[in-house]
Design a protein around this motif. Structure first.
Motif, short mmCIF file in Angstrom:
data_model
loop_
_atom_site.label_atom_id
_atom_site.label_comp_id
_atom_site.label_asym_id
_atom_site.label_seq_id
_atom_site.Cartn_x
_atom_site.Cartn_y
_atom_site.Cartn_z
N ALA A 43 0.96 -1.14 -0.12
CA ALA A 43 -0.14 0.28 -0.07
C ALA A 43 0.64 1.42 -0.10
CB ALA A 43 -1.07 -0.01 1.23
N GLU A 44 1.87 1.00 1.23
CA GLU A 44 2.58 2.32 1.25
C GLU A 44 3.31 2.74 -0.96
OE1 GLU A 44 4.01 0.11 3.82
OE2 GLU A 44 2.91 -0.25 2.69
N THR A 45 4.17 1.12 -1.16
CA THR A 45 4.78 1.48 -2.53
C THR A 45 3.65 1.74 -3.06
OG1 THR A 45 5.75 -0.11 -1.54
CG2 THR A 45 5.62 0.79 -3.87
N ARG A 46 2.91 1.80 -3.29
CA ARG A 46 1.63 2.63 -3.99
C ARG A 46 1.14 3.46 -4.75
NH1 ARG A 46 -1.60 -0.45 -7.66
NH2 ARG A 46 -1.31 -2.23 -5.98
N ALA A 47 1.45 4.09 -3.03
CA ALA A 47 0.54 5.08 -2.20
C ALA A 47 2.22 6.70 -2.64
CB ALA A 47 0.39 5.57 -1.32
N ARG A 48 3.19 6.08 -2.82
CA ARG A 48 3.92 6.72 -3.30
C ARG A 48 4.35 7.40 -4.51
NH1 ARG A 48 7.79 3.82 -0.45
NH2 ARG A 48 8.96 2.76 -2.63
N VAL A 49 4.44 5.60 -5.85
CA VAL A 49 4.31 5.89 -7.07
C VAL A 49 2.84 6.85 -7.28
CG1 VAL A 49 4.27 4.44 -9.39
CG2 VAL A 49 5.84 4.11 -6.78
N GLU A 50 1.84 6.15 -7.04
CA GLU A 50 0.65 7.71 -7.55
C GLU A 50 1.41 8.82 -7.37
OE1 GLU A 50 -2.76 4.01 -6.93
OE2 GLU A 50 -2.49 5.49 -5.56
N THR A 51 1.30 8.87 -6.57
CA THR A 51 1.69 10.85 -6.08
C THR A 51 3.12 11.21 -7.18
OG1 THR A 51 1.27 9.95 -3.26
CG2 THR A 51 2.38 12.06 -4.30
N LEU A 52 3.77 10.35 -7.12
CA LEU A 52 4.82 10.69 -7.88
C LEU A 52 4.58 10.89 -9.90
CD1 LEU A 52 8.13 8.45 -6.47
CD2 LEU A 52 7.87 10.55 -6.98
N LEU A 53 3.83 9.43 -10.11
CA LEU A 53 2.99 9.96 -11.02
C LEU A 53 2.73 11.16 -11.53
CD1 LEU A 53 1.43 6.21 -11.59
CD2 LEU A 53 3.38 7.41 -12.80
N SER A 54 1.66 12.02 -10.13
CA SER A 54 1.22 12.94 -11.15
C SER A 54 1.39 14.15 -10.60
CB SER A 54 -0.36 12.96 -9.51
OG SER A 54 -1.08 13.61 -9.10
N GLU A 55 3.21 13.95 -9.80
CA GLU A 55 3.57 14.69 -9.53
C GLU A 55 4.48 15.78 -11.26
OE1 GLU A 55 4.59 15.07 -4.74
OE2 GLU A 55 5.93 14.88 -6.38
N VAL A 56 5.19 14.04 -11.27
CA VAL A 56 6.02 14.72 -12.87
C VAL A 56 4.95 15.20 -14.03
CG1 VAL A 56 7.22 13.06 -12.00
CG2 VAL A 56 5.73 12.08 -13.67
N GLY A 57 3.74 14.81 -13.87
CA GLY A 57 3.17 15.04 -14.61
C GLY A 57 2.47 14.27 -15.99
N TYR A 58 2.40 12.83 -15.63
CA TYR A 58 2.35 12.30 -16.02
C TYR A 58 0.92 12.48 -16.62
CZ TYR A 58 1.65 7.27 -18.94
OH TYR A 58 1.27 6.01 -18.90
N THR A 59 0.36 12.74 -15.77
CA THR A 59 -1.46 12.49 -15.97
C THR A 59 -1.89 13.63 -17.13
OG1 THR A 59 -1.53 15.06 -14.34
CG2 THR A 59 -1.81 12.08 -13.57
N ARG A 60 -0.89 14.73 -17.50
CA ARG A 60 -1.10 15.44 -18.70
C ARG A 60 -0.56 14.34 -19.76
NH1 ARG A 60 0.39 19.12 -14.57
NH2 ARG A 60 2.83 18.97 -15.35
N ARG A 61 0.36 13.90 -19.48
CA ARG A 61 0.91 13.24 -21.06
C ARG A 61 0.32 12.19 -21.98
NH1 ARG A 61 5.66 15.71 -19.33
NH2 ARG A 61 6.27 14.10 -18.78
#
Lengths: 343, 343
Positions: A43-61
């Motif tokens: 769970a912690e790993t999942r949360a960390r990765v999701e936050t990073l994905l959002s931060e690096v702007g993966y969501t936009r591209r």
């Protein structure tokens, strides 16, 4: 699909994911699991990765926003017309916006099944309509990190404070139903309440009490019977009311199923509807128009509630301010043949 | 989504698509449009590209097979419990197999809207359940080229011969309903037929005639009233039957909505159900149990039909031989309180 209008360019995506994997100190395969909602990640790993994905702007591209052209509607029970009205409303707005509607049955009135969140994340819908009163906090966190918007269509009327929700004006509906009976000349009006933990039932009964008080009529606790929102509750409560020595001349049933139970109680006691007892329901489901006589009831704007919920998802995706407030859509009395003046 | 378990590797995919574009003498952007079901491609071009995509085996490496983990169910009308039973059945099998269910309302009883095919191709579902009697040939061709399996759940009972379909044993249901009334002692039994173009209604009336003939009872054409599968048809046909000089002592309504209409006709004529007239419906929808008295009816296995349809999609995807035949699931009589012996 790699060529969908919502997908990312392969190379850019790979580089972004590699960067996230590095920063999160996990493998690419773990990042991929997180993206696709597959199991096998702490769970912690999942949360960390999701936050990073959002931060690096993966969501936009990337594949995460704007999501697949699908709105998902989640029910704990899929067994009546009530659910069908919500499906129709959400489906109409989805279609208008070129999207499909996923219909999911999961969990209870208070939360979906634990595995649902992984499934929904693997589907990456445009947004989620939950026909329940709340989501577990961990689910909310994951959806927020992935920027998948969600909204509650709140049948039980006890919404989480931190999520936008759409409900019906239940108190006002109870008031209208009771005012209608008072206007017809009834002075002793019974009510069948709903389940204890369902706030909308309490709101309807509160509206009933308010109408009596406004009219200067006494509120007699003997006239308030417990219920369960099923036929059985209407039958038991209706029998208790109609067998009593000083029986009411009218009954407000707080939902249509209970109203059908009151019809059955009246029939068993050889009382005619509406000549001997007037009955008013709440919901205006299709069958309320099929009963003999057709039922006077309060229209519950279920179709409109689901449309509004889908519109909120569109607003969130479009960046419009939505807030986390509850909004209530109006109810309206539908007068048919089950209510007349007392004999 | 480029990282979904169903997606293709970016480079291989691009090379394959380039080869298809070259062979079809179109641009990559045209191939992409075809893949995603977007408009702006001539029909012949679309067909050529789809065939090539399938031939070069894009389906094995690409996004096309096994499709998104979604089953799509398509209705022309989404407005009653009848549809809800099918949604529940298809949803149960989808969930059991880790898939979501897309619910779509489109078109008429005979075909979806023209734009539906582009939307469904852009969604690339695992398979499609059509609650209608056929698909336009061009739609069938496109789905077959893309290897998206489809099956008909055939309410009207007039299925296309080249598509697998699931229906109910309507003739047998009509036979059972009428045999039940004959066994109770009825000799004059009316029937409300259904719409002319709905074969299942004809099958139910044929079952009614067969039961009378088997019992050596005459089939009187005055006892066969036209219907529309709505309350109105039951009310009009029921009134005609019950007003007649030699009125029947029982009525088989061929669906539950028409049975409700016959209740209303009886009530208007001051006839009691079942003392003065017995009534039998067909479908066993939830409201048939709410009527006063609860309706004797023939259970239509809608839930099971949708489950069976979803299972056929799984079989096709798994490469099991399925065939294009029609299969019928059994119906069964549910005896409640609206049918007793004649007075």
């Amino acid at each position: 699909m790699s060529d969908s209008p919502h997908s990312t360019d392969g190379d850019t995506s790979r580089a972004t994911l590699a960067r996230v994997a590095e920063q999160a100190a996990v493998s690419m395969s773990t990042v991929s699991k997180v993206l696709n909602g597959r199991p096998g990640v702490a769970a912690e790993t999942r949360a960390r990765v999701e936050t990073l994905l959002s931060e690096v702007g993966y969501t936009r591209r990337g594949a995460v926003v704007p999501g697949a052209p699908l709105i998902e509607i989640v029910f704990s029970e899929l067994d009546n017309e009530w659910a069908m009205e919500l499906i129709r409303g959400a489906g109409a707005t989805a279609k208008l916006n070129g999207m499909g509607l996923i219909v999911t049955q999961s969990g209870t009135r208070h939360a979906p099944d634990p595995e649902w969140i992984d499934e929904v994340i693997s589907r990456q819908p445009f947004g989620i309509i939950l026909v329940m009163s709340d989501l577990p906090p961990a689910n909310k966190d994951r959806l927020r990190r992935l920027q998948i918007p969600f909204v509650l269509v709140d049948p039980s009327g006890n919404p989480a404070p931190d999520v936008p929700s759409v409900a019906a004006a239940n108190w006002d509906g109870g008031l209208q139903a009771t005012n209608h009976l008072i206007a017809l000349g009834h002075r002793r009006i019974g009510v069948i309440a709903g389940p204890h933990d369902v706030m909308c039932a309490r709101a309807r009964v509160s509206g009933y009490r308010a109408a009596l008080e406004s009219a200067g009529l006494p509120v007699d606790d003997d006239l308030v019977q417990p219920g369960d929102f099923h036929i059985e509750g209407g039958l038991v409560g209706g029998t208790a009311l109609l067998e009593s020595r000083d029986r009411p001349t009218a009954v407000f049933a707080t939902n249509d199923l209970q109203a059908i139970g009151v019809y059955q109680a009246a029939r068993a006691l050889n009382l005619r509807v509406p000549e001997d007892v007037s009955i008013v329901g709440f919901d205006d489901l299709q069958f309320s128009n099929f009963s003999s006589p057709p039922l006077t009831t309060v229209h519950n704007p279920l179709y409109e509630m689901a449309r509004e919920a889908a519109r909120i998802l569109l607003d969130i995706r479009a960046g419009s301010p939505v807030g986390t407030g509850r909004r209530e859509l109006g109810t309206s009395l539908v007068v048919r043949e089950s209510s007349v003046g007392p004999a």
